[in-house]
Design an enzyme around this catalytic site. Sequence first.
Site, short mmCIF file in Angstrom:
data_model
loop_
_atom_site.label_atom_id
_atom_site.label_comp_id
_atom_site.label_asym_id
_atom_site.label_seq_id
_atom_site.Cartn_x
_atom_site.Cartn_y
_atom_site.Cartn_z
N HIS A 85 0.82 -1.21 0.00
CA HIS A 85 0.00 0.00 0.00
C HIS A 85 0.85 1.27 0.00
CE1 HIS A 85 0.09 -0.10 4.57
NE2 HIS A 85 0.06 1.21 4.39
N ASP A 220 1.15 -7.70 2.35
CA ASP A 220 1.26 -6.27 2.05
C ASP A 220 2.72 -5.83 1.88
OD1 ASP A 220 0.84 -3.56 1.81
OD2 ASP A 220 -0.49 -3.39 3.54
N SER A 650 4.05 2.20 8.37
CA SER A 650 3.82 1.21 7.33
C SER A 650 5.12 0.95 6.60
CB SER A 650 2.78 1.72 6.34
OG SER A 650 1.53 1.40 6.81
N1 ARG Z 1 -4.58 0.58 7.62
C1 ARG Z 1 -3.26 0.52 7.03
C2 ARG Z 1 -2.58 1.90 7.13
O1 ARG Z 1 -3.04 2.75 7.82
C3 ARG Z 1 -3.33 0.01 5.62
C4 ARG Z 1 -3.95 0.92 4.65
C5 ARG Z 1 -3.97 0.44 3.23
N2 ARG Z 1 -5.06 -0.46 2.92
C6 ARG Z 1 -6.33 -0.12 2.60
N3 ARG Z 1 -7.22 -1.04 2.42
N4 ARG Z 1 -6.74 1.11 2.45
O2 ARG Z 1 -2.00 2.45 6.28
N1 GLU Z 2 -1.06 1.35 7.66
C1 GLU Z 2 -0.40 2.38 8.39
C2 GLU Z 2 0.53 3.23 7.52
O1 GLU Z 2 0.32 3.40 6.37
C3 GLU Z 2 0.33 1.78 9.52
C4 GLU Z 2 -0.62 1.24 10.44
C5 GLU Z 2 -0.91 2.18 11.56
O2 GLU Z 2 -1.45 3.27 11.40
O3 GLU Z 2 -0.53 1.73 12.65
O4 GLU Z 2 1.46 3.83 7.99
#
Ligand code: ARG
Ligand code: GLU
Length: 715
Positions: A85, A220, A650
């Site tokens: 991502h 991921d 991330s």
């Molecule tokens: N929650 C994770 C972060 O904050 C992954 C985000 C990417 N994935 C998604 N389905 N939007 O970045």
């Molecule tokens: N998915 C998040 C990012 O893009 C990391 C997960 C979180 O927020 O802890 O940095």
Amino acid sequence: MLKNKNILLSAVLLPAAMAFAQQNGGMWIPTELNEKEMKDLGMKISAKQIFDPTKPSIKDAVVQFDGGCTAEIISPKGLILTNHHCGYDNIQSHSTVENDLLTNGFWAKNPSEELPNPGVTVDFISDIKEVTAQVLAGTNGLDQKAAQEIINKNIEEVKASLKPESWQRILIKPVYYGNKYYAYIIETYKDIRLVGAPPQSIGKFGSDTDNWVWPRHTGDFSMFRIYADKNNRPAEYSKDNIPYKPKYFLPISIKDKQENDFTFVYGFPGRTTEYLPSIAIEKIMNDTDPARIAVREIALKTLDEKMRTDAETRIKYASKYASVANYWKKWMGEVEGLKKSNALENKRLYEQSLAAKSPELKNSLDELKRLYTEQAPYALNNAYYTELLRNAETLNLANRFLNYSASLEQGKMDDKVLAKFKNELSAFYKDYSGELDAKVTAKLLALYANKVPAQYLPEGFKQNFSDANKNLETIENWSINSIISGRNSLNGATVYTNIDNVFANQNQLVSIIKKDPLISLMASLKEAYLKNADSKYTMLQSQIDAIQKKYMAQLMQADQNRKFFPDANSTMRVTYGKVKGSNPRDGVFYKFQTHLAGVMEKYLPGDYEFDVPKKLIDLYNKKDFGIYKDKTGDVPVAFTATNHTTGGNSGSPALDAYGNLIGLNFDRQWEGTMSDINYDQKYSRNIMVDTKYILFVIDKFADSKWLLNEMKIVK
Ligand code: ARG
Ligand code: GLU
């Protein structure tokens, strides 16, 4: 007696000391690690091996990826690993309907096939220095404004005194709301090429349904390579650049994991607010988070209907949609988690206990309460307005054109500024559909008209725009006739077919823009917001900031037993903890690990979130797992730990006691997402993709052994 007393003492002290680990979370500046505690928890290396400005250390393998994520070096040839991502935008930008790398994945077969990504950067931190005394020198007793002027001047002097090399820059950032300052010496590499990415049915498996949720089965990850000039220094993209030779790269462990193993995460967490007063948490929970959620809910639903049925729209909006959906869901988890962890109540009790000891601190808290309460209606309007401008993209465009015509009229529009503006627009239009967004904008205008009190709105706006159905007609009509939506032409061209033609005669363009009803609407919304809400909001915010700085210092003074860490601010940090499952609800236990069998359990043939590539199914059915299975006979996919992470982490490396890479951080679990405001050891877990799964996919799924051969694998 003495003996007994000792036993008693250690019985009291030991659990307390053990409990300190992650009790309140912690994202530590790598030059100030709690080495003793890390070792007590199982770490086998020294703090110096984690960060050493003079000798190769782990920090030399950890980079900030494109300003927002983290990545790590895993080979002597500058190969880096980050999340799928995090590379998503770049994978998308190399994709077309015919050659869809998002859907099919991408694997370079040799360096010549690696794909350049203009504009993408990685930042190395070559040193960190605390510079509080120098930055705050001469500011004692001054008011906020006068102090800030001295601080700005001091910062420039400190920067100069650190004498960066020509390829370095210095960044100085405050922590603890301006009570301390740190300088970062940064080296930015600019030629970053895409090496590999699994199809999104692996890299984004579970998509938005599984996002922020455990148990998780997402692979991921994506791979890039850093290129440098022939002196190994940063350089703009050139085909003559060569793979960067790192000072240090991470060995990759494929050993089995055990619950309670020590682990740490190294990266660039973006933003946390752990030291907010309870009144601020109350406003976030009850006002601003729900407002932001409501706006995004409507935008996402409208986009989703179209994306499901139209491949071109799906690709165009894929990255934007994911990023809007991401925080939409995060805020919902955050509100729930704040409630469940009793954040408000606990914070109030904590504040009361400190206020009883310190009248100055009590004063600050009272002041903060008064200011936040006064700010609340403006803050709510600010939340709606900023989300409106982000999600109603036609208004966002209108705002850009408004700023453009103002600059032109003020004589600030030279060729360079104009070229930059046109470039930004072209990038925007690449992923924009005027027709689709007219619907989003129409619906969001209705929400804005209904939710925001009339005194913050333009005259007549409430009456004219509160009906979504009527808006759909009005906005579609305005959009189809507008130059800025790209649906109408000027001088025989649209912003899509020939943007230079559209801008050929700027006076003509501005006179047309001024008559565009979308622009007029935006102008009136903006004027009303700035005049009626934003001016008050920012004025109160600067008062809040000043008291919060004082309060932070008082807090650190009043609570000497607490081990404080600075809030995340996109600078390099280390967080540590244990590999661990959790017990988020009565009767529910989460294991710390998932396996490939779980991917197959979730498999929904043809589904846009839970499809599985045929080759992966075949590997699973044949149990062709090579050296990547664990003692259960299956391949581990993801795992959780108590590391305190946030957005920006991330792609961060998760390391074991010896500093070997064991996983790639990519998320947190739903029940613990309030950790940005209130870390709770019971609920807060970070989620990582297992190195075994990453290597399994590279080896067995992608047949990319040439990449494995570069790596150092610890079996
Ligand atoms: N929650 C994770 C972060 O904050 C992954 C985000 C990417 N994935 C998604 N389905 N939007 O970045
Ligand atoms: N998915 C998040 C990012 O893009 C990391 C997960 C979180 O927020 O802890 O940095």
